[in-house]
Design an enzyme around this catalytic site. Structure first.
Site, PDB file in Angstrom:
ATOM      1  N   GLY A 152     -13.275  25.513  53.186  1.00 38.89           N
ATOM      2  CA  GLY A 152     -11.876  25.402  52.812  1.00 38.89           C
ATOM      3  C   GLY A 152     -11.548  26.340  51.658  1.00 38.89           C
ATOM      4  O   GLY A 152     -12.426  26.772  50.910  1.00 38.89           O
ATOM      5  N   CYS A 153     -10.257  26.654  51.510  1.00 42.09           N
ATOM      6  CA  CYS A 153      -9.840  27.627  50.495  1.00 42.09           C
ATOM      7  C   CYS A 153      -9.950  27.051  49.085  1.00 42.09           C
ATOM      8  O   CYS A 153     -10.512  27.694  48.191  1.00 42.09           O
ATOM      9  CB  CYS A 153      -8.422  28.114  50.784  1.00 42.09           C
ATOM     10  SG  CYS A 153      -7.208  26.804  51.071  1.00 42.09           S
TER      11      CYS A 153
END
Length: 361
Positions: A152-153
């Site tokens: 995930g970012c």
């Protein structure tokens, strides 16, 4: 030379993948699919692609099944819970897959995935094939993998920001605060109340406080690095800009951490001592930049790049480590990191096609 497919190519991460792969010298063909725009051309959906597809991609938006059949490696840029079926096909047909959703971010820990995403796995066996796609954590495992769960970012910014501190065990892990701000592309292309201009423009808000799904992924990563359970308080915020993440992390220094700065006479010297730990950890990492003293980490200086910039401070009289970590959520936080993983999987130069210099403004 390989053939690449993108399932979900008209989302923000999907079209960034296409933009990068079009310039990748070892990708000869690219096939795209989209449920929303099936039967159309992708350069009619994104006009920045007009006259840019060349011989690699004819722009047709195919079915997902057609893309899987034609490709050697498939990127799935889809909502969670969908990529498993394609991964199962890939494993059985000697193909590779990189998933940008959460489906393969938890190893074989189905219970945690189910707790946060409220869904059972349909193909539990295929998860045994998957590797978590953080090159800074798992480079050697990625090289041998067939299925990658792209991080995930928010998670990438937090993980890289804390990796040296946890690896060298210089902070307390009972309560680490991770405070993150993201541009609106992080919420995806589909319209919602929160990403409408009148709702997010001229505004700055926290959201999903205490129950954002990336909390579990952050804690999992940090606990793996530390070798024991790490507790995190994670708060995401939405800011009115297109792209970028800035994460500020607060972690108490433990006895070992305080010993590193014991001979320092001021906060600047303390930060320099900790910065050396960070520089040594990341010295061979092509996309992590530990910033010099006095240089602020800003989203502007990583936009459209695969860099994660990190700055460290020692505050509260030498009791706390404060870390600022910035990246482009669409590149290092999604498509760029996915291509970095692809490069490792095929033995290409790791920086190939993603060695962008960020624009000056």
């Amino acid at each position: 030379m390989i053939k690449a497919g993108i399932i979900g190519s008209t989302g923000y991460a999907g079209v960034e993948l296409l933009r990068i792969l079009l310039k990748h010298p070892n990708v000869e063909k690219i096939f795209c699919s989209s449920v929303s725009f099936e039967g159309q051309k992708i350069d009619s959906v994104y006009q920045n692609l007009l006259f840019q597809l060349g011989q690699k991609c004819d722009g047709s938006l195919l079915t997902a099944e057609q893309v899987v059949e034609k490709s050697d490696i498939i990127f799935t840029a889809l909502p969670h819970g969908i990529a498993e079926r394609y991964a199962d096909f890939c494993v059985k047909n000697n193909k590779k897959l990189i998933d940008l959703s959460a489906d393969f971010r938890y190893g074989t820990d189905e219970a945690t995935f189910k707790e946060w995403y409220k869904k059972d796995w349909e193909f539990p066996e295929v998860h045994k094939e998957s590797v978590y796609g953080s090159p800074e954590m798992n480079r050697e495992e990625i090289k041998k993998a067939r299925i990658i769960g792209n991080p995930g970012c928010y998670v990438t910014s937090a993980t890289l920001g804390l990796l040296p501190a946890l690896k060298e065990k210089i902070v307390e892990t009972s309560c680490i605060i991770v405070d993150s701000k993201s541009g609106v592309t992080g919420s995806g292309r589909n319209p919602s109340m929160s990403n409408q201009f009148c709702e997010c423009g001229e505004s700055f808000s926290a959201y999903k406080v205490g129950n954002h799904r990336h909390q579990s992924e952050i804690e999992r990563n940090l606990s793996i690095i530390q070798g024991e359970s790490v507790n995190v308080i994670f708060t995401p915020h939405l800011v009115p800009m297109n792209r970028g993440i800035l994460t500020t992390i607060y972690a108490p220094l433990n006895a070992h951490g305080k010993q590193l700065i014991a001979s320092c006479t001021n906060a600047s010297e303390m930060a320099t001592a900790i910065r050396e730990v960070y520089k040594n950890t990341f010295k061979n990492e092509p996309f992590v930049r530990v910033l010099p003293d006095g240089v602020n980490a800003t989203t502007r200086t990583v936009r459209f790049s695969n860099f994660c910039d990190i700055q460290v401070f020692v505050v509260n009289g030498g009791n706390y480590l404060q870390i600022v970590s910035v990246l482009d959520n669409m590149i290092k936080g999604a498509a760029g990191q996915a291509v970095q993983n692809m490069n490792l999987m095929y033995g290409f130069e790791e920086t190939m096609a993603i060695d962008f210099i960020p624009p000056a403004f």
